[in-house]
Design a protein around this motif. Structure first.
Motif, PDB file in Angstrom:
ATOM      1  N   LEU A  58       0.838  -1.151   0.141  1.00  0.00           N
ATOM      2  CA  LEU A  58      -0.215   0.024  -0.093  1.00  0.00           C
ATOM      3  C   LEU A  58       0.796   1.295  -0.024  1.00  0.00           C
ATOM      4  O   LEU A  58       0.644   2.238  -0.997  1.00  0.00           O
ATOM      5  CB  LEU A  58      -0.775   0.056   1.126  1.00  0.00           C
ATOM      6  CG  LEU A  58      -1.848   1.210   1.370  1.00  0.00           C
ATOM      7  CD1 LEU A  58      -2.613   1.210   0.204  1.00  0.00           C
ATOM      8  CD2 LEU A  58      -2.639   1.126   2.695  1.00  0.00           C
ATOM      9  N   VAL A  59       1.767   1.240   0.867  1.00  0.00           N
ATOM     10  CA  VAL A  59       2.580   2.355   1.128  1.00  0.00           C
ATOM     11  C   VAL A  59       3.514   2.505  -0.291  1.00  0.00           C
ATOM     12  O   VAL A  59       3.546   3.791  -0.826  1.00  0.00           O
ATOM     13  CB  VAL A  59       3.814   2.431   2.115  1.00  0.00           C
ATOM     14  CG1 VAL A  59       4.636   3.401   2.032  1.00  0.00           C
ATOM     15  CG2 VAL A  59       2.820   2.385   3.618  1.00  0.00           C
ATOM     16  N   LEU A  60       4.050   1.740  -0.689  1.00  0.00           N
ATOM     17  CA  LEU A  60       5.026   1.969  -1.990  1.00  0.00           C
ATOM     18  C   LEU A  60       4.076   2.013  -3.327  1.00  0.00           C
ATOM     19  O   LEU A  60       4.368   2.665  -4.480  1.00  0.00           O
ATOM     20  CB  LEU A  60       5.664   0.473  -2.168  1.00  0.00           C
ATOM     21  CG  LEU A  60       6.730  -0.092  -1.188  1.00  0.00           C
ATOM     22  CD1 LEU A  60       7.436  -1.370  -1.580  1.00  0.00           C
ATOM     23  CD2 LEU A  60       7.963   1.128  -1.573  1.00  0.00           C
ATOM     24  N   GLY A  61       2.847   1.563  -3.263  1.00  0.00           N
ATOM     25  CA  GLY A  61       1.810   1.850  -4.403  1.00  0.00           C
ATOM     26  C   GLY A  61       1.505   3.405  -4.382  1.00  0.00           C
ATOM     27  O   GLY A  61       1.519   4.152  -5.473  1.00  0.00           O
ATOM     28  N   VAL A  62       1.260   3.954  -3.157  1.00  0.00           N
ATOM     29  CA  VAL A  62       0.919   5.558  -3.071  1.00  0.00           C
ATOM     30  C   VAL A  62       2.436   6.119  -3.749  1.00  0.00           C
ATOM     31  O   VAL A  62       2.206   7.257  -4.327  1.00  0.00           O
ATOM     32  CB  VAL A  62       0.850   5.749  -1.522  1.00  0.00           C
ATOM     33  CG1 VAL A  62       0.707   7.324  -1.594  1.00  0.00           C
ATOM     34  CG2 VAL A  62      -0.617   5.351  -1.393  1.00  0.00           C
ATOM     35  N   VAL A  63       3.520   5.637  -3.350  1.00  0.00           N
ATOM     36  CA  VAL A  63       4.771   6.524  -3.682  1.00  0.00           C
ATOM     37  C   VAL A  63       4.751   6.193  -5.133  1.00  0.00           C
ATOM     38  O   VAL A  63       5.359   7.119  -5.824  1.00  0.00           O
ATOM     39  CB  VAL A  63       6.016   5.794  -2.865  1.00  0.00           C
ATOM     40  CG1 VAL A  63       7.241   6.619  -3.471  1.00  0.00           C
ATOM     41  CG2 VAL A  63       5.848   6.072  -1.437  1.00  0.00           C
ATOM     42  N   GLY A  64       4.550   5.007  -5.408  1.00  0.00           N
ATOM     43  CA  GLY A  64       4.897   4.748  -7.061  1.00  0.00           C
ATOM     44  C   GLY A  64       3.815   5.412  -7.832  1.00  0.00           C
ATOM     45  O   GLY A  64       4.287   6.055  -9.012  1.00  0.00           O
ATOM     46  N   VAL A  65       2.682   5.688  -7.522  1.00  0.00           N
ATOM     47  CA  VAL A  65       1.747   6.683  -8.399  1.00  0.00           C
ATOM     48  C   VAL A  65       2.237   8.098  -8.275  1.00  0.00           C
ATOM     49  O   VAL A  65       2.276   8.821  -9.268  1.00  0.00           O
ATOM     50  CB  VAL A  65       0.111   6.716  -7.704  1.00  0.00           C
ATOM     51  CG1 VAL A  65      -0.539   7.682  -8.305  1.00  0.00           C
ATOM     52  CG2 VAL A  65      -0.558   5.170  -7.959  1.00  0.00           C
ATOM     53  N   TRP A  66       2.800   8.698  -7.343  1.00  0.00           N
ATOM     54  CA  TRP A  66       3.140   9.977  -7.023  1.00  0.00           C
ATOM     55  C   TRP A  66       4.425  10.037  -8.071  1.00  0.00           C
ATOM     56  O   TRP A  66       4.793  11.031  -8.793  1.00  0.00           O
ATOM     57  CB  TRP A  66       3.645  10.171  -5.521  1.00  0.00           C
ATOM     58  CG  TRP A  66       4.569  11.476  -5.488  1.00  0.00           C
ATOM     59  CD1 TRP A  66       4.081  12.741  -5.509  1.00  0.00           C
ATOM     60  CD2 TRP A  66       5.730  11.706  -5.457  1.00  0.00           C
ATOM     61  NE1 TRP A  66       4.805  13.603  -5.458  1.00  0.00           N
ATOM     62  CE2 TRP A  66       6.180  12.917  -5.453  1.00  0.00           C
ATOM     63  CE3 TRP A  66       7.110  10.768  -5.275  1.00  0.00           C
ATOM     64  CZ2 TRP A  66       7.436  13.574  -5.357  1.00  0.00           C
ATOM     65  CZ3 TRP A  66       8.181  11.262  -5.507  1.00  0.00           C
ATOM     66  CH2 TRP A  66       8.467  12.426  -5.265  1.00  0.00           C
ATOM     67  N   ALA A  67       5.296   8.929  -7.992  1.00  0.00           N
ATOM     68  CA  ALA A  67       6.495   9.036  -8.742  1.00  0.00           C
ATOM     69  C   ALA A  67       6.132   9.058 -10.230  1.00  0.00           C
ATOM     70  O   ALA A  67       6.860   9.827 -10.854  1.00  0.00           O
ATOM     71  CB  ALA A  67       7.464   7.981  -8.169  1.00  0.00           C
ATOM     72  N   TYR A  68       5.347   8.118 -10.557  1.00  0.00           N
ATOM     73  CA  TYR A  68       4.877   8.106 -11.981  1.00  0.00           C
ATOM     74  C   TYR A  68       4.486   9.544 -12.540  1.00  0.00           C
ATOM     75  O   TYR A  68       4.688   9.795 -13.517  1.00  0.00           O
ATOM     76  CB  TYR A  68       3.782   7.000 -12.176  1.00  0.00           C
ATOM     77  CG  TYR A  68       3.106   7.050 -13.382  1.00  0.00           C
ATOM     78  CD1 TYR A  68       3.846   6.302 -14.559  1.00  0.00           C
ATOM     79  CD2 TYR A  68       1.833   7.367 -13.636  1.00  0.00           C
ATOM     80  CE1 TYR A  68       3.108   6.424 -15.905  1.00  0.00           C
ATOM     81  CE2 TYR A  68       1.320   7.416 -14.993  1.00  0.00           C
ATOM     82  CZ  TYR A  68       2.013   6.968 -16.066  1.00  0.00           C
ATOM     83  OH  TYR A  68       1.391   6.955 -17.302  1.00  0.00           O
ATOM     84  N   ARG A  69       3.557  10.024 -11.682  1.00  0.00           N
ATOM     85  CA  ARG A  69       3.041  11.328 -12.216  1.00  0.00           C
ATOM     86  C   ARG A  69       4.094  12.478 -12.245  1.00  0.00           C
ATOM     87  O   ARG A  69       4.061  13.181 -13.209  1.00  0.00           O
ATOM     88  CB  ARG A  69       1.870  11.807 -11.156  1.00  0.00           C
ATOM     89  CG  ARG A  69       0.814  11.029 -11.225  1.00  0.00           C
ATOM     90  CD  ARG A  69      -0.332  11.433 -10.169  1.00  0.00           C
ATOM     91  NE  ARG A  69      -1.435  10.721 -10.071  1.00  0.00           N
ATOM     92  CZ  ARG A  69      -2.767  10.518  -9.221  1.00  0.00           C
ATOM     93  NH1 ARG A  69      -2.395  11.392  -8.196  1.00  0.00           N
ATOM     94  NH2 ARG A  69      -3.453   9.930  -9.586  1.00  0.00           N
ATOM     95  N   ARG A  70       5.075  12.144 -11.170  1.00  0.00           N
ATOM     96  CA  ARG A  70       6.169  13.268 -11.288  1.00  0.00           C
ATOM     97  C   ARG A  70       6.962  13.251 -12.264  1.00  0.00           C
ATOM     98  O   ARG A  70       7.442  13.992 -13.188  1.00  0.00           O
ATOM     99  CB  ARG A  70       6.872  13.184  -9.868  1.00  0.00           C
ATOM    100  CG  ARG A  70       7.978  14.077  -9.793  1.00  0.00           C
ATOM    101  CD  ARG A  70       8.713  13.880  -8.421  1.00  0.00           C
ATOM    102  NE  ARG A  70       9.901  14.784  -8.223  1.00  0.00           N
ATOM    103  CZ  ARG A  70      10.999  14.340  -8.409  1.00  0.00           C
ATOM    104  NH1 ARG A  70      11.346  12.982  -8.971  1.00  0.00           N
ATOM    105  NH2 ARG A  70      12.284  14.927  -8.318  1.00  0.00           N
ATOM    106  N   SER A  71       7.235  11.863 -12.905  1.00  0.00           N
ATOM    107  CA  SER A  71       8.104  11.655 -13.825  1.00  0.00           C
ATOM    108  C   SER A  71       7.679  12.059 -15.361  1.00  0.00           C
ATOM    109  O   SER A  71       8.168  12.083 -16.414  1.00  0.00           O
ATOM    110  CB  SER A  71       8.331  10.000 -14.290  1.00  0.00           C
ATOM    111  OG  SER A  71       7.181   9.341 -14.615  1.00  0.00           O
ATOM    112  N   GLY A  72       6.142  12.428 -15.254  1.00  0.00           N
ATOM    113  CA  GLY A  72       5.566  12.721 -16.528  1.00  0.00           C
ATOM    114  C   GLY A  72       6.235  14.249 -17.166  1.00  0.00           C
ATOM    115  O   GLY A  72       6.082  14.644 -18.404  1.00  0.00           O
TER     116      GLY A  72
END
Length: 253
Positions: A236-250
């Motif tokens: 759960l925690v890594l999933g939230v961080v992953g979504v944030w990192a994906y959006r940031r990488s855009g």
């Protein structure tokens, strides 16, 4: 329903294509399979016939440890391919297609899970043959399935590293994370041999609970609730961080 079906189909197609590319990378497969397999064969020769307690032989105990070790490396190292895709602009091109961002993330997580299978299957095969680990069909399937499902947070961790790092930094970050989790989680050495402080640190790592999950099922003790809860929390925690990192990488190449 009409929009969900195409999204699922696109996710499946993209996951299948990415998995084929991953399996064509012979160097990646050798590195993630050879080391845990060689370590298992070495340990199996040294500790053959010894008892580890809880109804497990030392070889069976090590089989779960080395399978987990190899699978974690395969899952985490998928981040390197994501970083390369970002650098060459492939990630940005995908954002312009009909493939939803959620489908992309799910597909990459599926790829991470699928590339772990060679390490899991080959170490288990070595355990059954060279290691002389004797289990029922149900024990083999249950243990393998438990270890494989327990890899979900590591698959998500690979995505986080791939989106947060660059081509130059993702490899060292992946390696440090891989070895750190493996050692601290007790995959190389028993956690009981650690100093008291490090034993407490080990019980926070997902790698410790992954091995505990596999060994508990192997010993016929059922699925440990603590392991499931900790691994789910990490996911759960890594999933939230992953979504944030994906959006940031855009906004980056």
């Amino acid at each position: 329903m009409s929009t969900a079906v195409p999204a699922v189909a696109m996710t499946a197609r993209y996951a299948l294509t990415s998995t084929r590319l991953a399996y064509r990378n012979v160097r990646f497969l050798v590195l993630t399979v050879a080391l845990p397999l060689l370590l298992f064969l070495l340990y199996a020769n040294l500790y053959q016939g010894q008892d580890a307690g809880d109804g497990l032989t030392v070889v069976a105990y090590l089989m779960v440890s080395m399978a987990s070790f190899g699978c974690i490396g395969a899952a985490i190292n998928t981040g390197a391919r994501i970083a390369i895709e970002r650098q060459v602009g492939w990630n940005r091109q995908l954002r312009l297609t009909a493939l939803p961002g959620s489908s992309y993330l799910v597909a990459k997580a599926i790829v991470s899970m699928l590339v772990t299978l060679p390490a899991l299957l080959l170490v288990f095969l070595a355990g059954a043959t060279i290691g002389a680990v004797q289990l029922t069909a149900g024990q083999w399937i249950g243990t393998g399935f438990a270890v494989w499902l327990g890899l979900i947070p590591f698959a998500v961790l690979g995505l986080v590293i791939g989106f947060a790092g660059t081509v130059d930094t993702v490899q060292p970050i992946s390696m440090i994370t891989y070895l750190g989790l493996s050692i601290l989680g007790g995959l190389w050495f028993p956690v009981e041999a650690f100093p008291a402080f490090l034993q407490q640190v080990a019980k926070v790592t997902p790698s410790y609970w992954l091995a505990d999950l596999g060994r508990s099922v192997l010993a016929g003790q059922g699925v440990p609730v603590d392991a499931v809860l900790v691994l789910a929390a990490w996911t759960l925690v890594l999933g939230v961080v992953g979504v944030w990192a994906y959006r940031r990488s855009g906004s980056k190449v």
